[in-house]
Design a protein around this motif. Structure first.
Motif, PDB file in Angstrom:
ATOM      1  N   GLN A   7     111.891  42.287 -59.642  1.00  0.00           N
ATOM      2  CA  GLN A   7     111.140  43.434 -59.148  1.00  0.00           C
ATOM      3  C   GLN A   7     110.975  43.358 -57.633  1.00  0.00           C
ATOM      4  OE1 GLN A   7     109.888  46.108 -61.278  1.00  0.00           O
ATOM      5  NE2 GLN A   7     110.021  46.936 -59.215  1.00  0.00           N
ATOM      6  N   ARG A   8     110.671  42.171 -57.119  1.00  0.00           N
ATOM      7  CA  ARG A   8     110.526  42.002 -55.676  1.00  0.00           C
ATOM      8  C   ARG A   8     111.840  42.322 -54.965  1.00  0.00           C
ATOM      9  NH1 ARG A   8     110.109  37.109 -54.172  1.00  0.00           N
ATOM     10  NH2 ARG A   8     109.026  37.484 -52.206  1.00  0.00           N
ATOM     11  N   ALA A   9     112.943  41.835 -55.510  1.00  0.00           N
ATOM     12  CA  ALA A   9     114.250  42.119 -54.910  1.00  0.00           C
ATOM     13  C   ALA A   9     114.543  43.614 -54.947  1.00  0.00           C
ATOM     14  CB  ALA A   9     115.341  41.339 -55.635  1.00  0.00           C
ATOM     15  N   ALA A  10     114.163  44.265 -56.047  1.00  0.00           N
ATOM     16  CA  ALA A  10     114.406  45.701 -56.176  1.00  0.00           C
ATOM     17  C   ALA A  10     113.602  46.491 -55.148  1.00  0.00           C
ATOM     18  CB  ALA A  10     114.057  46.172 -57.590  1.00  0.00           C
ATOM     19  N   THR A 131     129.383  35.962 -46.936  1.00  0.00           N
ATOM     20  CA  THR A 131     130.215  35.287 -47.934  1.00  0.00           C
ATOM     21  C   THR A 131     130.094  33.778 -47.814  1.00  0.00           C
ATOM     22  OG1 THR A 131     131.777  37.131 -48.035  1.00  0.00           O
ATOM     23  CG2 THR A 131     132.584  34.980 -48.749  1.00  0.00           C
ATOM     24  N   ARG A 132     130.108  33.294 -46.602  1.00  0.00           N
ATOM     25  CA  ARG A 132     129.994  31.846 -46.383  1.00  0.00           C
ATOM     26  C   ARG A 132     128.601  31.345 -46.782  1.00  0.00           C
ATOM     27  NH1 ARG A 132     132.624  29.949 -40.762  1.00  0.00           N
ATOM     28  NH2 ARG A 132     132.012  27.954 -41.707  1.00  0.00           N
ATOM     29  N   TYR A 133     127.576  32.147 -46.546  1.00  0.00           N
ATOM     30  CA  TYR A 133     126.224  31.776 -46.975  1.00  0.00           C
ATOM     31  C   TYR A 133     126.151  31.648 -48.491  1.00  0.00           C
ATOM     32  CZ  TYR A 133     121.487  32.572 -48.623  1.00  0.00           C
ATOM     33  OH  TYR A 133     120.309  32.485 -49.324  1.00  0.00           O
ATOM     34  N   HIS A 134     126.696  32.622 -49.206  1.00  0.00           N
ATOM     35  CA  HIS A 134     126.565  32.636 -50.668  1.00  0.00           C
ATOM     36  C   HIS A 134     127.370  31.532 -51.341  1.00  0.00           C
ATOM     37  CE1 HIS A 134     123.828  35.904 -51.454  1.00  0.00           C
ATOM     38  NE2 HIS A 134     124.434  36.624 -50.522  1.00  0.00           N
ATOM     39  N   TRP A 205     115.855  36.903 -46.925  1.00  0.00           N
ATOM     40  CA  TRP A 205     116.267  36.778 -45.536  1.00  0.00           C
ATOM     41  C   TRP A 205     117.035  38.009 -45.064  1.00  0.00           C
ATOM     42  CZ3 TRP A 205     114.999  32.414 -42.679  1.00  0.00           C
ATOM     43  CH2 TRP A 205     114.509  31.330 -43.408  1.00  0.00           C
ATOM     44  N   ILE A 206     116.861  38.307 -43.790  1.00  0.00           N
ATOM     45  CA  ILE A 206     117.666  39.287 -43.062  1.00  0.00           C
ATOM     46  C   ILE A 206     118.731  38.518 -42.281  1.00  0.00           C
ATOM     47  CG2 ILE A 206     117.642  40.877 -41.095  1.00  0.00           C
ATOM     48  CD1 ILE A 206     116.400  42.190 -43.493  1.00  0.00           C
ATOM     49  N   LEU A 207     119.964  39.018 -42.313  1.00  0.00           N
ATOM     50  CA  LEU A 207     121.035  38.436 -41.489  1.00  0.00           C
ATOM     51  C   LEU A 207     121.314  39.370 -40.319  1.00  0.00           C
ATOM     52  CD1 LEU A 207     123.314  36.402 -40.897  1.00  0.00           C
ATOM     53  CD2 LEU A 207     124.765  37.718 -42.474  1.00  0.00           C
ATOM     54  N   GLU A 208     121.245  38.823 -39.106  1.00  0.00           N
ATOM     55  CA  GLU A 208     121.507  39.575 -37.887  1.00  0.00           C
ATOM     56  C   GLU A 208     122.817  39.104 -37.257  1.00  0.00           C
ATOM     57  OE1 GLU A 208     118.363  39.198 -35.073  1.00  0.00           O
ATOM     58  OE2 GLU A 208     116.788  39.693 -36.505  1.00  0.00           O
ATOM     59  N   TYR A 222     123.817  44.396 -35.493  1.00  0.00           N
ATOM     60  CA  TYR A 222     123.904  44.881 -36.880  1.00  0.00           C
ATOM     61  C   TYR A 222     123.069  43.949 -37.723  1.00  0.00           C
ATOM     62  CZ  TYR A 222     126.541  46.299 -41.184  1.00  0.00           C
ATOM     63  OH  TYR A 222     126.943  46.776 -42.419  1.00  0.00           O
ATOM     64  N   GLU A 223     122.140  44.498 -38.511  1.00  0.00           N
ATOM     65  CA  GLU A 223     121.344  43.643 -39.399  1.00  0.00           C
ATOM     66  C   GLU A 223     120.961  44.369 -40.674  1.00  0.00           C
ATOM     67  OE1 GLU A 223     117.457  42.360 -38.153  1.00  0.00           O
ATOM     68  OE2 GLU A 223     116.969  44.304 -37.297  1.00  0.00           O
ATOM     69  N   GLN A 224     120.829  43.587 -41.742  1.00  0.00           N
ATOM     70  CA  GLN A 224     120.363  44.079 -43.014  1.00  0.00           C
ATOM     71  C   GLN A 224     120.106  42.893 -43.944  1.00  0.00           C
ATOM     72  OE1 GLN A 224     123.730  46.650 -43.834  1.00  0.00           O
ATOM     73  NE2 GLN A 224     124.584  45.204 -45.303  1.00  0.00           N
ATOM     74  N   LEU A 225     119.685  43.179 -45.171  1.00  0.00           N
ATOM     75  CA  LEU A 225     119.348  42.143 -46.132  1.00  0.00           C
ATOM     76  C   LEU A 225     120.519  41.238 -46.443  1.00  0.00           C
ATOM     77  CD1 LEU A 225     117.236  44.177 -48.706  1.00  0.00           C
ATOM     78  CD2 LEU A 225     116.462  42.070 -47.587  1.00  0.00           C
ATOM     79  N   LEU A 226     120.269  39.939 -46.425  1.00  0.00           N
ATOM     80  CA  LEU A 226     121.269  38.941 -46.785  1.00  0.00           C
ATOM     81  C   LEU A 226     121.176  38.547 -48.246  1.00  0.00           C
ATOM     82  CD1 LEU A 226     123.395  36.717 -46.056  1.00  0.00           C
ATOM     83  CD2 LEU A 226     121.443  35.256 -45.433  1.00  0.00           C
ATOM     84  N   THR A 227     119.968  38.413 -48.767  1.00  0.00           N
ATOM     85  CA  THR A 227     119.743  37.791 -50.077  1.00  0.00           C
ATOM     86  C   THR A 227     119.567  38.791 -51.202  1.00  0.00           C
ATOM     87  OG1 THR A 227     117.443  37.580 -49.347  1.00  0.00           O
ATOM     88  CG2 THR A 227     118.811  35.611 -49.231  1.00  0.00           C
ATOM     89  N   VAL A 228     119.667  40.069 -50.913  1.00  0.00           N
ATOM     90  CA  VAL A 228     119.579  41.115 -51.937  1.00  0.00           C
ATOM     91  C   VAL A 228     120.753  42.051 -51.744  1.00  0.00           C
ATOM     92  CG1 VAL A 228     118.206  42.998 -52.890  1.00  0.00           C
ATOM     93  CG2 VAL A 228     117.054  40.997 -51.953  1.00  0.00           C
ATOM     94  N   GLY A 229     121.398  42.429 -52.834  1.00  0.00           N
ATOM     95  CA  GLY A 229     122.470  43.414 -52.748  1.00  0.00           C
ATOM     96  C   GLY A 229     123.829  42.772 -52.554  1.00  0.00           C
TER      97      GLY A 229
END
Length: 229
Positions: A7-10, A131-134, A205-208, A222-229
């Motif tokens: 739910q938090r991720a959503a 990709t490298r993070y995941h 986390w946000i990745l910038e 450019y930045e957006q969510l790293l850990t969701v989506g």
């Protein structure tokens, strides 16, 4: 992932989806030459309030163009009028129904091929770093920062900031004091990014990605969510 975590991720994904829609309208309706950064920032605030119900931003609105794109987030450079062949980035932290988004995009006016190449490098670099993070989500913040710098160089640019991201969450998310590097993707953060927060919940986390073109003295963001989506 348990139901509460899902739910938090959503909620975070929904906040970002709303930010995407807001930025599409910013690009279509507001980005143009001949307007000052401050005026554009004020217009963005009005658009967010009137059309998207944004009442709060968890960080200051940032609109930078031309050489101002080289200045760090903390700076407040002199207001500048956007030119015909300019580069502009917008960085917003809108709060949607108590959940934070943090979203930035870069826009190019005119046909300058160097500015377009810089802008067009952002998303591929972001995706490669993600990709490298995941492949190793328990890596430290410093390790991911080093990866971001490496991939910027691989794309032909310099990484242009001291951080490559930070925590994000429910407003107001865990405060980020200047001395707590463990809450940033940056040098000196030797903590696992996969470790839970003080409340025991998964941290998001946000990745910038900051790309700097030293030859032409401009930067892109450019930045957006790293850990969701």
């Amino acid at each position: 992932m348990n139901e509460a975590e899902q739910q938090r991720a959503a909620y975070l994904q929904d906040a970002q989806n709303k930010a995407v829609q807001l930025f599409e309208e910013i690009e279509q309706m507001l980005i143009r030459p001949g307007v000052s950064e401050k005026t554009l920032s004020d217009e963005i605030h009005k658009l967010g309030t009137e059309r998207h119900g944004v009442r709060t931003h968890w960080h200051k609105r940032v609109v930078r163009s031309g050489p101002n794109t080289l200045r760090p987030f903390e700076d407040n450079p002199p207001d500048r009028v956007i030119g015909e062949d300019d580069i502009v980035y917008v960085d917003l932290g809108p709060v949607f129904e108590a959940w934070e988004a943090d979203f930035a995009r870069t826009f190019v006016l005119g046909d300058d091929p160097n500015k377009k190449r810089l802008r067009d490098s952002l998303e591929p670099v972001w995706n490669t770093v993600k990709t490298r993070y995941h492949k190793n989500p328990d890596m430290t913040g410093e390790q991911l920062y080093d990866i971001a710098c490496e991939e910027a160089r691989n794309a032909g640019w310099e990484f242009g900031a001291w951080l490559a991201g930070h925590l994000v969450g429910q407003f107001p998310h865990e405060r980020i004091p200047r001395d707590k590097t463990v809450l940033y993707i940056t040098k000196g953060n030797d903590q696992s990014m996969g470790s839970p927060g003080k409340d025991g919940n998964k941290r998001h986390w946000i990745l910038e990605i900051h790309l700097r073109d030293n030859f032409n003295n401009v930067a892109a963001f450019y930045e957006q969510l790293l850990t969701v989506g």
